[in-house]
Design a protein around this motif. Structure first.
Motif, PDB file in Angstrom:
ATOM      1  N   MET A 269       0.829  -1.207   0.000  1.00 29.23           N
ATOM      2  CA  MET A 269       0.000   0.000   0.000  1.00 29.23           C
ATOM      3  C   MET A 269       0.865   1.259   0.000  1.00 29.23           C
ATOM      4  SD  MET A 269      -3.023  -1.145   2.654  1.00 29.23           S
ATOM      5  CE  MET A 269      -3.893   0.416   2.538  1.00 29.23           C
ATOM      6  N   ILE A 270       1.900   1.262   0.827  1.00 31.85           N
ATOM      7  CA  ILE A 270       2.795   2.425   0.868  1.00 31.85           C
ATOM      8  C   ILE A 270       3.519   2.583  -0.463  1.00 31.85           C
ATOM      9  CG2 ILE A 270       4.859   3.379   1.966  1.00 31.85           C
ATOM     10  CD1 ILE A 270       4.009   1.930   4.533  1.00 31.85           C
ATOM     11  N   GLY A 271       3.999   1.473  -1.020  1.00 31.53           N
ATOM     12  CA  GLY A 271       4.732   1.530  -2.281  1.00 31.53           C
ATOM     13  C   GLY A 271       3.890   2.065  -3.425  1.00 31.53           C
ATOM     14  N   LEU A 272       2.659   1.565  -3.559  1.00 28.93           N
ATOM     15  CA  LEU A 272       1.784   2.021  -4.641  1.00 28.93           C
ATOM     16  C   LEU A 272       1.456   3.504  -4.513  1.00 28.93           C
ATOM     17  CD1 LEU A 272      -0.659  -1.012  -4.906  1.00 28.93           C
ATOM     18  CD2 LEU A 272       1.085  -0.342  -6.562  1.00 28.93           C
ATOM     19  N   ALA A 273       1.169   3.936  -3.283  1.00 25.49           N
ATOM     20  CA  ALA A 273       0.835   5.341  -3.066  1.00 25.49           C
ATOM     21  C   ALA A 273       2.018   6.257  -3.376  1.00 25.49           C
ATOM     22  CB  ALA A 273       0.367   5.539  -1.627  1.00 25.49           C
ATOM     23  N   VAL A 274       3.187   5.884  -2.901  1.00 24.07           N
ATOM     24  CA  VAL A 274       4.384   6.702  -3.126  1.00 24.07           C
ATOM     25  C   VAL A 274       4.735   6.751  -4.621  1.00 24.07           C
ATOM     26  CG1 VAL A 274       6.878   6.841  -2.714  1.00 24.07           C
ATOM     27  CG2 VAL A 274       5.315   6.364  -0.822  1.00 24.07           C
ATOM     28  N   ILE A 275       4.606   5.622  -5.305  1.00 25.68           N
ATOM     29  CA  ILE A 275       4.906   5.581  -6.738  1.00 25.68           C
ATOM     30  C   ILE A 275       3.984   6.520  -7.515  1.00 25.68           C
ATOM     31  CG2 ILE A 275       4.765   4.114  -8.799  1.00 25.68           C
ATOM     32  CD1 ILE A 275       5.845   1.826  -7.079  1.00 25.68           C
TER      33      ILE A 275
ATOM     34  N   ALA B 212       5.267   9.844  -9.463  1.00 28.96           N
ATOM     35  CA  ALA B 212       5.101   9.930 -10.910  1.00 28.96           C
ATOM     36  C   ALA B 212       4.280  11.147 -11.311  1.00 28.96           C
ATOM     37  CB  ALA B 212       4.448   8.652 -11.433  1.00 28.96           C
ATOM     38  N   ASP B 213       3.221  11.436 -10.557  1.00 34.31           N
ATOM     39  CA  ASP B 213       2.354  12.565 -10.911  1.00 34.31           C
ATOM     40  C   ASP B 213       3.060  13.901 -10.674  1.00 34.31           C
ATOM     41  OD1 ASP B 213      -0.392  13.280 -11.795  1.00 34.31           O
ATOM     42  OD2 ASP B 213      -0.397  14.367  -9.900  1.00 34.31           O
ATOM     43  N   ILE B 214       3.751  14.027  -9.563  1.00 27.58           N
ATOM     44  CA  ILE B 214       4.478  15.274  -9.283  1.00 27.58           C
ATOM     45  C   ILE B 214       5.600  15.477 -10.301  1.00 27.58           C
ATOM     46  CG2 ILE B 214       5.971  16.431  -7.608  1.00 27.58           C
ATOM     47  CD1 ILE B 214       4.292  15.055  -5.402  1.00 27.58           C
ATOM     48  N   LYS B 215       6.287  14.397 -10.667  1.00 27.10           N
ATOM     49  CA  LYS B 215       7.332  14.498 -11.676  1.00 27.10           C
ATOM     50  C   LYS B 215       6.754  14.927 -13.011  1.00 27.10           C
ATOM     51  CE  LYS B 215      11.011  11.843 -13.890  1.00 27.10           C
ATOM     52  NZ  LYS B 215      11.672  10.510 -14.020  1.00 27.10           N
ATOM     53  N   LEU B 216       5.559  14.423 -13.358  1.00 28.52           N
ATOM     54  CA  LEU B 216       4.904  14.786 -14.612  1.00 28.52           C
ATOM     55  C   LEU B 216       4.549  16.266 -14.623  1.00 28.52           C
ATOM     56  CD1 LEU B 216       3.717  13.623 -17.274  1.00 28.52           C
ATOM     57  CD2 LEU B 216       1.563  13.332 -16.037  1.00 28.52           C
ATOM     58  N   ILE B 217       4.086  16.780 -13.489  1.00 24.80           N
ATOM     59  CA  ILE B 217       3.741  18.206 -13.386  1.00 24.80           C
ATOM     60  C   ILE B 217       4.979  19.072 -13.569  1.00 24.80           C
ATOM     61  CG2 ILE B 217       2.870  19.997 -11.843  1.00 24.80           C
ATOM     62  CD1 ILE B 217       1.060  17.859 -10.598  1.00 24.80           C
ATOM     63  N   ILE B 218       6.079  18.663 -12.922  1.00 22.83           N
ATOM     64  CA  ILE B 218       7.312  19.461 -12.984  1.00 22.83           C
ATOM     65  C   ILE B 218       7.898  19.479 -14.395  1.00 22.83           C
ATOM     66  CG2 ILE B 218       9.696  19.597 -12.157  1.00 22.83           C
ATOM     67  CD1 ILE B 218       8.669  18.466  -9.480  1.00 22.83           C
TER      68      ILE B 218
END
Length: 212
Positions: A193-199, A203-209
């Motif tokens: 659960m932690i791994g999926l959430a962090v991934i 990924a989304d924050i990196k896409l925004i940046i």
């Protein structure tokens, strides 16, 4: 000669069947193994082509599907396609032999999360064959027009409003399950659960940046 008592019969080991959940997992495991085994086979394509036509088809396919070429010579071609910050992807192999093409695309064994290709194995094969036929027929390459998606559109904002709190909830629950130490199964679920959430968040924050 003495007969066998009922007590002896009762103490005789009896064959036990697996619980339903184990039988279901075993069946799923067999189906997964059969699926992975079948994907190891190459598709043989009888087609007349020149080396220059082959290379042009490779170039078009690599541009469209973002293949990363690993090996390219007169006998063998290999490429990889990565997906979602390189956690999974496919490995594509093309062998040229006796005037035929042998092509295969499998889940990349070097990627720990490559369990299924979500249809990309078929897409890799079909896209290359489409481009090769187009090159042989003399069809010009159609430039790819990529539409730049607005990361702050109403649709994206709604998705993030729902997804971000869920990710934080998963992280909190995962930490609780991890440190509560109820059972190894729960601890493993907490890590997942932690791994999926962090991934997803990464990924989304990196896409925004990267799209600023």
């Amino acid at each position: 000669m003495q007969g066998i008592s009922n007590d002896c019969l009762a103490s005789k080991p009896q064959a036990t069947s697996l619980p339903p959940c184990y039988r279901a997992n075993l069946s799923r495991g067999k189906l997964f193994f059969i699926k992975q085994y079948k994907e190891l086979f190459f598709n043989k394509i009888d087609i007349h082509y020149s080396e220059s036509q082959f290379q042009e088809a490779i170039k078009r396919t690599a541009n469209e599907l973002e293949w990363k070429i690993v090996k390219n010579n007169k006998k063998e071609f290999r490429a990889k396609r990565n997906e979602f910050i390189s956690l999974w992807g496919e490995s594509i192999t093309i062998i040229k032999e006796n005037g035929c093409i042998y092509i295969n695309s499998i889940c990349d064994p070097d990627k720990w999360a490559s369990i299924t290709s979500y249809g990309w194995n078929k897409k890799n094969r079909n896209t290359f064959l489409k481009h090769l036929n187009n090159v042989i027929d003399g069809t010009e390459e159609i430039p790819l027009i990529t539409k730049k998606e607005n990361e702050w559109s109403a649709k994206r904002i709604i998705i993030r409003i729902i997804a971000y709190p869920l990710c934080l909830l998963f992280i909190v629950l995962g930490i609780y399950m991890l440190f509560a130490g109820i059972s190894p199964k729960n601890m493993f679920a907490g890590v997942c659960m932690i791994g999926l959430a962090v991934i997803y968040l990464y990924a989304d924050i990196k896409l925004i940046i990267t799209k600023k």
